[in-house]
Design an enzyme around this catalytic site. Structure first.
Site, PDB file in Angstrom:
ATOM      1  CE  LYS A 209      -3.354   2.685   0.730  1.00  9.82           C
ATOM      2  NZ  LYS A 209      -4.200   2.881  -0.827  1.00  9.82           N
ATOM      3  NE  ARG A 216      -1.953   9.376  -8.415  1.00  4.49           N
ATOM      4  CZ  ARG A 216      -2.061   9.350  -9.705  1.00  4.49           C
ATOM      5  NH1 ARG A 216      -1.506   8.614 -10.494  1.00  4.49           N
ATOM      6  NH2 ARG A 216      -3.226  10.351  -9.977  1.00  4.49           N
ATOM      7  CB  CYS A 263      -3.603   8.759   0.236  1.00  6.61           C
ATOM      8  SG  CYS A 263      -5.206   8.589   0.591  1.00  6.61           S
ATOM      9  CE1 TYR A 319      -6.599  14.138  -3.720  1.00  6.00           C
ATOM     10  CE2 TYR A 319      -8.841  14.638  -2.024  1.00  6.00           C
ATOM     11  CZ  TYR A 319      -7.978  13.764  -2.828  1.00  6.00           C
ATOM     12  OH  TYR A 319      -8.310  12.492  -3.189  1.00  6.00           O
TER      13      TYR A 319
END
Ligand code: SAJ
Length: 429
Positions: A209, A216, A263, A319
């Site tokens: 995860k 990214r 995240c 965002y």
């Protein structure tokens, strides 16, 4: 089978719905009484997530989804609580790390309800080792044996705005403290996941995860660095990326005014904090992306030097495009920085409740209009209508949000993140 989902936020609520839809008896738990009351009253709001709010209301009214502010006895427990950053100091430097307060509180709240054979699944993103070294010991505090309960880690992969769809279709990794736990969790998720479910150990799943989101973050930082060089060289970064990505094995992401959300700006720190000496690239990427708002402020100062700017309208607080979520918003960071540099700033966002007034009010009298988020509402804006409101027809497009020729036709000077406008992607074959 009865399932208790702890935490009814962006991930827990859709997860509870999909489990209920699959036929399980689901109890959704959240300590926020307002959230529970909204579900009971049928007034749940899920802006941007088409279908979720009516699904919650339908399942609740059908009696397939119960809700409570406290956990109830169940056969399986799914923990979907926040794991925000906390600033910790270690190895002589301030290294943000994972705040596991909510995970620990959730574990303690269900520990008394655990029986032999209970299944406990953690979905919250956590540092590698948390499931086995933090969650499991709390669950065993009641004197149970390790073998009595099944504990697994099952991270989500969702695209805000299409959460239900992605929770159903995406492949899923599930890691168990034991193989039996992983298999038990796989059975549960197979009830609604149509993608492939891969099972592994808990630490590997936690690592996977974090790798996904850190990958990214690094690639966004790379795009932002290319944009900075393109500005120096005077190359249009959008067109350059478009051309580079025609290579069969190149996929350069989009430069932007900063990296927001709950995240991508957070998860790399869970690896950085765990292995600070081994993660120079992740740390550099974080620095590049966190400097997004100040890079934008420098660009705005340069435009100010050319045209004279005092009033700046920041369009887009969310965002990213077409979501209402403003967590870690680059626009809010930029607004602070611009105010510090004595600019007058207005903010607008069509989806974020606090800033969703008329766009014309936000741009009225602006010397510079900055697109911070590529909302569809902005892509559809009429340049002539905006020209009638602003003091100066100058645009800084931080997101490739607009079709530049449409705005230039109306007399706007348009700046982008990377370099002067040359042949843009849209003009290319
Ligand atoms: N961004 C850029 N350039 C890009 C892509 C994104 O500047 O090319 C910016 C966005 O504008 C935004 C931020 O980065 O401010 C994060 O956006 P995102 O779409 O990359 O991330 P999230 O937080 O919406 O979703 C990510 C996804 N993870 C990956 O794509 C690997 C999603 O699949 C995860 O489920 C989610 O994190 C999560 O919950 O972990």
């Amino acid at each position: 089978m009865k399932i208790c989902v702890i935490g009814l936020g962006y991930i827990g609520l859709p997860t509870a719905c999909l489990m209920a839809e699959a036929g399980y008896e689901v109890i959704g738990v959240d300590t926020d009484a307002h959230k529970i009351e909204a579900i009971r009253q049928g007034t749940v709001e899920a802006p941007g997530e088409n279908g979720l709010a009516p699904m919650v209301t339908r399942l609740y009214r059908q009696g397939k989804l119960a809700v409570s502010t406290a956990p109830m006895p169940a056969d399986a427990f799914i923990i979907c609580v926040p794991t925000p950053l906390e600033r910790t100091s270690g190895a002589g430097q301030v290294l943000p790390g994972a705040d596991l307060t909510y995970v620990k509180a959730a574990a303690r709240s269900i520990a008394p309800l655990i029986n032999k054979g209970s299944l406990v699944i953690l979905e919250s993103t956590v540092p590698p080792g948390t499931t086995e070294e933090v969650l499991l010991p709390i669950l065993l505090e009641g004197g149970r044996n390790r073998g009595d309960i099944l504990v697994a880690f099952a991270p989500e992969r969702v695209h805000p705005g299409a959460v239900l769809e992605e929770m159903r279709c995406n492949d899923r990794v599930i890691g168990g403290v034991t193989e039996e736990a992983a298999e038990a969790a796989k059975v549960l998720y197979s009830s609604f996941v149509t993608g492939t479910i891969v099972t592994t150990d808990a630490a590997s799943a936690e690592m996977v995860k974090l790798m996904e989101n850190s990958y990214r973050d690094v690639n966004i930082a790379l795009a932002n660095e290319f944009a900075a060089v393109a500005r120096e060289v005077g190359v249009d970064i959008g067109g350059a990326i478009h051309m580079a990505n025609r290579h069969p094995r190149v996929n350069i992401l989009e430069p932007g005014p900063g990296v927001g959300g709950h995240c991508i700006p957070v998860d790399p720190y869970f690896l950085i904090n765990r292995s600070p000496q081994m993660t120079p690239l992740l740390q550099t990427a974080r620095r590049v992306n966190e400097a997004g708002p100040s890079r934008m402020a420098d660009l705005i100062e340069a435009i100010d030097g050319e045209h004279g700017v005092r009033r700046v309208a920041l369009m887009g607080v969310a965002y990213k495009a077409d979501v209402a979520d403003t967590r870690e918003s680059p626009a809010l960071s930029l607004a602070q920085e611009l105010t510090r540099r004595d600019y007058s700033v207005t903010l607008h966002d069509p989806l974020a409740a606090r800033w969703n007034g008329p766009w014309a009010d936000a741009v009225a009298g602006a010397d510079l209009t900055v697109f911070m988020t590529g909302h569809k509402a902005y892509r559809d804006l009429c340049p002539k209508a905006v020209a009638a409101q602003v003091a100066k027809p100058i645009i800084l497009d931080g997101r490739s949000a607009i079709e530049i020729p449409r705005w230039e036709t109306e007399g706007f000077a348009v700046y982008t993140l990377g370099g002067h406008r040359r042949r843009r992607a849209a003009d290319m074959p």
